[in-house]
Design a protein around this motif. Structure first.
Motif, PDB file in Angstrom:
ATOM      1  N   ASN A  90       0.615  -1.109  -0.407  1.00  0.00           N
ATOM      2  CA  ASN A  90       0.087  -0.263   0.116  1.00  0.00           C
ATOM      3  C   ASN A  90       0.453   1.036   0.276  1.00  0.00           C
ATOM      4  O   ASN A  90       2.124   1.152  -0.218  1.00  0.00           O
ATOM      5  CB  ASN A  90      -1.183  -0.195   0.687  1.00  0.00           C
ATOM      6  CG  ASN A  90      -0.189  -0.294   2.453  1.00  0.00           C
ATOM      7  OD1 ASN A  90       1.095   0.067   2.599  1.00  0.00           O
ATOM      8  ND2 ASN A  90      -1.353  -0.267   3.643  1.00  0.00           N
ATOM      9  N   GLY A  91       0.635   2.710  -0.019  1.00  0.00           N
ATOM     10  CA  GLY A  91       1.176   3.691   0.055  1.00  0.00           C
ATOM     11  C   GLY A  91       2.406   3.667   1.078  1.00  0.00           C
ATOM     12  O   GLY A  91       3.999   3.884   0.998  1.00  0.00           O
ATOM     13  N   HIS A  92       1.781   3.329   2.143  1.00  0.00           N
ATOM     14  CA  HIS A  92       2.760   3.373   3.898  1.00  0.00           C
ATOM     15  C   HIS A  92       3.779   2.539   2.914  1.00  0.00           C
ATOM     16  O   HIS A  92       5.172   2.951   3.537  1.00  0.00           O
ATOM     17  CB  HIS A  92       2.619   2.349   4.914  1.00  0.00           C
ATOM     18  CG  HIS A  92       1.249   3.662   5.491  1.00  0.00           C
ATOM     19  ND1 HIS A  92      -0.404   3.958   5.199  1.00  0.00           N
ATOM     20  CD2 HIS A  92       1.397   4.941   6.462  1.00  0.00           C
ATOM     21  CE1 HIS A  92      -0.489   5.103   5.486  1.00  0.00           C
ATOM     22  NE2 HIS A  92       0.327   6.012   6.680  1.00  0.00           N
ATOM     23  N   TRP A 133       6.341   4.866   0.723  1.00  0.00           N
ATOM     24  CA  TRP A 133       6.577   5.588   1.476  1.00  0.00           C
ATOM     25  C   TRP A 133       8.174   4.572   1.545  1.00  0.00           C
ATOM     26  O   TRP A 133       9.257   5.682   1.793  1.00  0.00           O
ATOM     27  CB  TRP A 133       6.166   5.921   3.117  1.00  0.00           C
ATOM     28  CG  TRP A 133       5.332   7.323   2.361  1.00  0.00           C
ATOM     29  CD1 TRP A 133       4.732   7.926   1.253  1.00  0.00           C
ATOM     30  CD2 TRP A 133       3.859   7.621   3.493  1.00  0.00           C
ATOM     31  NE1 TRP A 133       3.683   8.873   1.948  1.00  0.00           N
ATOM     32  CE2 TRP A 133       3.455   7.995   2.824  1.00  0.00           C
ATOM     33  CE3 TRP A 133       3.768   6.810   4.842  1.00  0.00           C
ATOM     34  CZ2 TRP A 133       2.229   9.053   3.662  1.00  0.00           C
ATOM     35  CZ3 TRP A 133       2.798   7.581   4.779  1.00  0.00           C
ATOM     36  CH2 TRP A 133       2.170   8.334   5.277  1.00  0.00           C
ATOM     37  N   PHE A 182      -1.045  13.519   5.879  1.00  0.00           N
ATOM     38  CA  PHE A 182       0.102  12.536   4.906  1.00  0.00           C
ATOM     39  C   PHE A 182       1.846  12.787   4.884  1.00  0.00           C
ATOM     40  O   PHE A 182       2.601  11.976   4.756  1.00  0.00           O
ATOM     41  CB  PHE A 182      -0.566  12.567   3.689  1.00  0.00           C
ATOM     42  CG  PHE A 182      -1.550  11.602   4.215  1.00  0.00           C
ATOM     43  CD1 PHE A 182      -1.547  10.252   3.765  1.00  0.00           C
ATOM     44  CD2 PHE A 182      -3.120  12.114   4.302  1.00  0.00           C
ATOM     45  CE1 PHE A 182      -3.092   9.005   3.630  1.00  0.00           C
ATOM     46  CE2 PHE A 182      -3.909  11.680   4.441  1.00  0.00           C
ATOM     47  CZ  PHE A 182      -3.921   9.556   4.300  1.00  0.00           C
ATOM     48  N   VAL A 235      -0.949  16.051  -3.195  1.00  0.00           N
ATOM     49  CA  VAL A 235      -2.739  16.756  -2.406  1.00  0.00           C
ATOM     50  C   VAL A 235      -2.509  15.386  -1.336  1.00  0.00           C
ATOM     51  O   VAL A 235      -2.093  14.460  -1.248  1.00  0.00           O
ATOM     52  CB  VAL A 235      -4.247  15.778  -3.808  1.00  0.00           C
ATOM     53  CG1 VAL A 235      -4.957  15.464  -2.649  1.00  0.00           C
ATOM     54  CG2 VAL A 235      -3.770  16.400  -4.980  1.00  0.00           C
ATOM     55  N   THR A 267      -4.405  14.162   1.907  1.00  0.00           N
ATOM     56  CA  THR A 267      -5.530  14.057   1.304  1.00  0.00           C
ATOM     57  C   THR A 267      -6.660  14.319   3.056  1.00  0.00           C
ATOM     58  O   THR A 267      -7.677  14.195   2.912  1.00  0.00           O
ATOM     59  CB  THR A 267      -5.598  12.769   1.217  1.00  0.00           C
ATOM     60  OG1 THR A 267      -4.104  11.603  -0.120  1.00  0.00           O
ATOM     61  CG2 THR A 267      -6.685  11.460   0.628  1.00  0.00           C
ATOM     62  N   ASP A 289       4.784  12.581  -3.765  1.00  0.00           N
ATOM     63  CA  ASP A 289       3.471  11.501  -3.146  1.00  0.00           C
ATOM     64  C   ASP A 289       2.131  11.742  -4.247  1.00  0.00           C
ATOM     65  O   ASP A 289       1.474  13.271  -3.883  1.00  0.00           O
ATOM     66  CB  ASP A 289       3.216  11.453  -2.223  1.00  0.00           C
ATOM     67  CG  ASP A 289       2.751  10.846  -1.338  1.00  0.00           C
ATOM     68  OD1 ASP A 289       1.504  10.289  -2.088  1.00  0.00           O
ATOM     69  OD2 ASP A 289       1.837  10.552   0.234  1.00  0.00           O
ATOM     70  N   ALA A 330      -2.984  10.100  -3.757  1.00  0.00           N
ATOM     71  CA  ALA A 330      -3.841  10.697  -3.931  1.00  0.00           C
ATOM     72  C   ALA A 330      -4.346  11.588  -5.336  1.00  0.00           C
ATOM     73  O   ALA A 330      -5.694  11.218  -5.599  1.00  0.00           O
ATOM     74  CB  ALA A 330      -4.650  11.861  -2.865  1.00  0.00           C
ATOM     75  N   GLN A 365      -5.780   1.686  -5.668  1.00  0.00           N
ATOM     76  CA  GLN A 365      -6.427   2.181  -5.183  1.00  0.00           C
ATOM     77  C   GLN A 365      -7.672   3.380  -4.820  1.00  0.00           C
ATOM     78  O   GLN A 365      -8.090   3.572  -4.231  1.00  0.00           O
ATOM     79  CB  GLN A 365      -6.578   1.307  -3.561  1.00  0.00           C
ATOM     80  CG  GLN A 365      -6.253   2.690  -2.386  1.00  0.00           C
ATOM     81  CD  GLN A 365      -4.302   2.351  -2.663  1.00  0.00           C
ATOM     82  OE1 GLN A 365      -3.682   1.912  -2.808  1.00  0.00           O
ATOM     83  NE2 GLN A 365      -4.171   2.606  -0.363  1.00  0.00           N
ATOM     84  N   LYS A 366      -6.617   4.356  -5.401  1.00  0.00           N
ATOM     85  CA  LYS A 366      -7.152   5.854  -5.401  1.00  0.00           C
ATOM     86  C   LYS A 366      -7.991   5.964  -7.439  1.00  0.00           C
ATOM     87  O   LYS A 366      -8.316   5.626  -7.538  1.00  0.00           O
ATOM     88  CB  LYS A 366      -5.821   7.150  -5.055  1.00  0.00           C
ATOM     89  CG  LYS A 366      -6.558   5.694  -3.568  1.00  0.00           C
ATOM     90  CD  LYS A 366      -5.349   6.947  -2.334  1.00  0.00           C
ATOM     91  CE  LYS A 366      -5.244   6.433  -1.218  1.00  0.00           C
ATOM     92  NZ  LYS A 366      -5.089   7.146  -0.469  1.00  0.00           N
TER      93      LYS A 366
HETATM   94  C1  LIG Z   1      -3.718   7.131   0.874  1.00  0.00           C
HETATM   95  C2  LIG Z   1      -2.507   8.005   1.213  1.00  0.00           C
HETATM   96  C3  LIG Z   1      -1.236   7.296   1.640  1.00  0.00           C
HETATM   97  C4  LIG Z   1      -1.256   5.886   2.510  1.00  0.00           C
HETATM   98  O1  LIG Z   1      -2.218   4.732   1.420  1.00  0.00           O
HETATM   99  P1  LIG Z   1      -2.131   3.718   2.112  1.00  0.00           P
HETATM  100  O2  LIG Z   1      -2.062   2.661   0.908  1.00  0.00           O
HETATM  101  O3  LIG Z   1      -3.525   4.266   2.597  1.00  0.00           O
HETATM  102  O4  LIG Z   1      -0.808   3.321   2.781  1.00  0.00           O
HETATM  103  C5  LIG Z   1      -0.478   8.098   1.195  1.00  0.00           C
HETATM  104  N1  LIG Z   1       0.303   9.655   0.432  1.00  0.00           N
HETATM  105  C6  LIG Z   1      -1.531  10.230   0.501  1.00  0.00           C
HETATM  106  C7  LIG Z   1      -1.701  11.142  -0.437  1.00  0.00           C
HETATM  107  C8  LIG Z   1      -2.641   9.706  -0.033  1.00  0.00           C
HETATM  108  O5  LIG Z   1      -3.383   9.811  -0.015  1.00  0.00           O
END
Ligand SMILES: *Cc1c(COP(=O)(O)O)cnc(C)c1O
Length: 397
Positions: free
Chosen positions: A65-67, A70, A92, A143, A145, A172, A175, A197-198
């Motif tokens: 996922n996003g974490h 990072w 974020f 962005v 979020t 990043d 979003a 997922q976005k």
């Molecule tokens: C959703 C989001 C994240 C985190 O993503 P996860 O999949 O929930 O770990 C990080 N940065 C931004 C800008 C996001 O919108």
């Protein structure tokens, strides 16, 4: 009485609504991961991921996922003693900074609060103060979020260039990719992050790093990188297995292939334009509601994202509204995130609308109507004319 028993709309800022095409593409038995269709398809996905990020750079795909992204972005560039510079416009940015800190980096924050975009001049000042060049990267969230603020990353790049500092620019776009305009190469971004997922309309579980040559050179100068997060084999795999450091995320790849087809068939410019018009419809409605009631859009005009909008009602009104729209109207709104001030007991005053990816006029106008019904039912004061105004924007008037 509940009016929620129809097709629900999950209007939170990720995971976003998954198109039938994506779901159908995933509904199949597992393919052979050593040869054949999945291998050939991955090559087309990599090529199209470059197109949606507007880059000629290489892309690494992670089961993450996003974490995780990072961490991947940092694991490839940080050596002991390095610093990162993080201009923050919401929760974020703080999250990415905290990860860098836990990985041993010295974190230098430039906090712009929750209602202001990044001021590139202030970031440039912080870089200029770093005469020893300890800052390895600037971590900018395009962005945020939580606040709905969209930052001008091209302007940030220009300000960084004027300092002559060698730090990488990481962005990043988790979003915003597939919603707000992004031009990785034209903007001079070194590492771009996005997840499935976005705006990419695929289930959570895979993520992407697009990496410039400059960033790859930094990685090559690092002595120890994490074996899983190392981007080098993923960017230049000698065998298919190396793409994913193990088993390929087979079904996510099928889903993503379908999603990319939809985006490219519509046309990236049209996708961005659709998000912009729908976002403007939401802001216009919010302005009418707020003309005779407590509702406000968090982000100031001019720096608002086209993917997510954070709105303030105050007290516990947003929580009550969300409960009504969810249980009585079939629309699930996003919770407020990171908006409480120190000392606040509750988070119940904010909500967010995710308008990212597979969204169209009927979904947004429907959601706005349900929000208006919810405010009426919850006795939250609001001005009138909001829905007519939103409809007018969708009509192009
Ligand atoms: C959703 C989001 C994240 C985190 O993503 P996860 O999949 O929930 O770990 C990080 N940065 C931004 C800008 C996001 O919108």
């Amino acid at each position: 009485m509940s009016l929620s028993h129809g097709r629900p709309y999950l209007a939170i800022p990720g995971p976003s609504v998954m198109p039938e095409e994506v779901l159908r593409a995933m509904h199949r038995s597992a393919p052979n991961i050593y040869e054949g269709q999945i291998v050939d398809m991955t090559a087309t996905i990599v090529a199209d991921l470059r197109r949606v990020a507007r880059t000629k750079g290489d892309v690494a795909i992670y089961i993450s996922n996003g974490h995780g992204l990072w961490e991947a972005s940092l694991a490839n560039v940080l050596a002991p003693g390095d610093a990162v510079l993080v201009p923050v416009t919401g929760r974020f940015g703080h999250g990415w900074a905290a990860q860098a800190g836990r990985m041993g980096a010295e974190v230098r924050l430039v906090d712009f609060g929750k209602q202001q975009a990044i001021d590139p001049a202030r970031v440039a000042e912080a870089l200029k103060a770093d005469t020893e060049h300890r800052i390895k990267a600037v971590l900018a969230v395009h962005v945020d979020t939580s606040t709905g603020i969209r930052n001008d990353v091209a302007a940030l790049r220009r300000a960084l260039d004027e300092t002559g500092h060698p730090a990488l620019l990481m962005m990043d776009a988790i979003a915003s990719l597939g919603c707000d305009r992004i031009e990785m190469d034209a903007w001079g971004v070194d590492v771009l992050l996005a997840a499935s997922q976005k705006g990419l309309m695929t289930p959570p579980g895979i993520g992407f790093l697009w990496v410039s040559e400059k960033a790859q050179a930094v990685r090559d100068g690092i002595e120890v990188t994490s074996p899983y997060w190392d981007w080098a084999p993923r960017l230049h795999p000698e065998g298919y297995y190396q793409h994913f450091c193990g088993t390929a995320p087979t079904h996510h790849l099928y889903g993503l292939r379908a999603a990319l087809d939809m985006i490219l068939t519509e046309g990236l410019e049209n996708v961005w334009n659709r998000h912009e018009v729908l976002a403007r419809a939401i802001w216009a409605a919010a302005q009418r509601w707020g003309a005779d009631g407590p509702l406000t859009v968090n982000a100031p005009e001019g720096v608002r994202s086209h993917a997510v909008t954070a709105l303030r009602l105050g007290g516990d009104m947003a929580d009550r509204l969300r409960t009504w729209t969810d249980t009585c109207g079939g629309v699930t709104l996003g919770i407020g995130l990171g908006m409480a001030e120190p000392g606040d007991v509750d988070f119940g005053g904010f909500f967010r609308i995710g308008h990212m990816g597979h969204v169209n006029a009927h979904m947004v106008l429907g959601a706005l109507s349900v929000i208006e019904a919810g405010m009426t039912a919850c006795e939250i004061p609001h001005g009138d004319g909001a829905l007519a105004e939103a409809a007018r924007i969708c009509a192009g008037a």
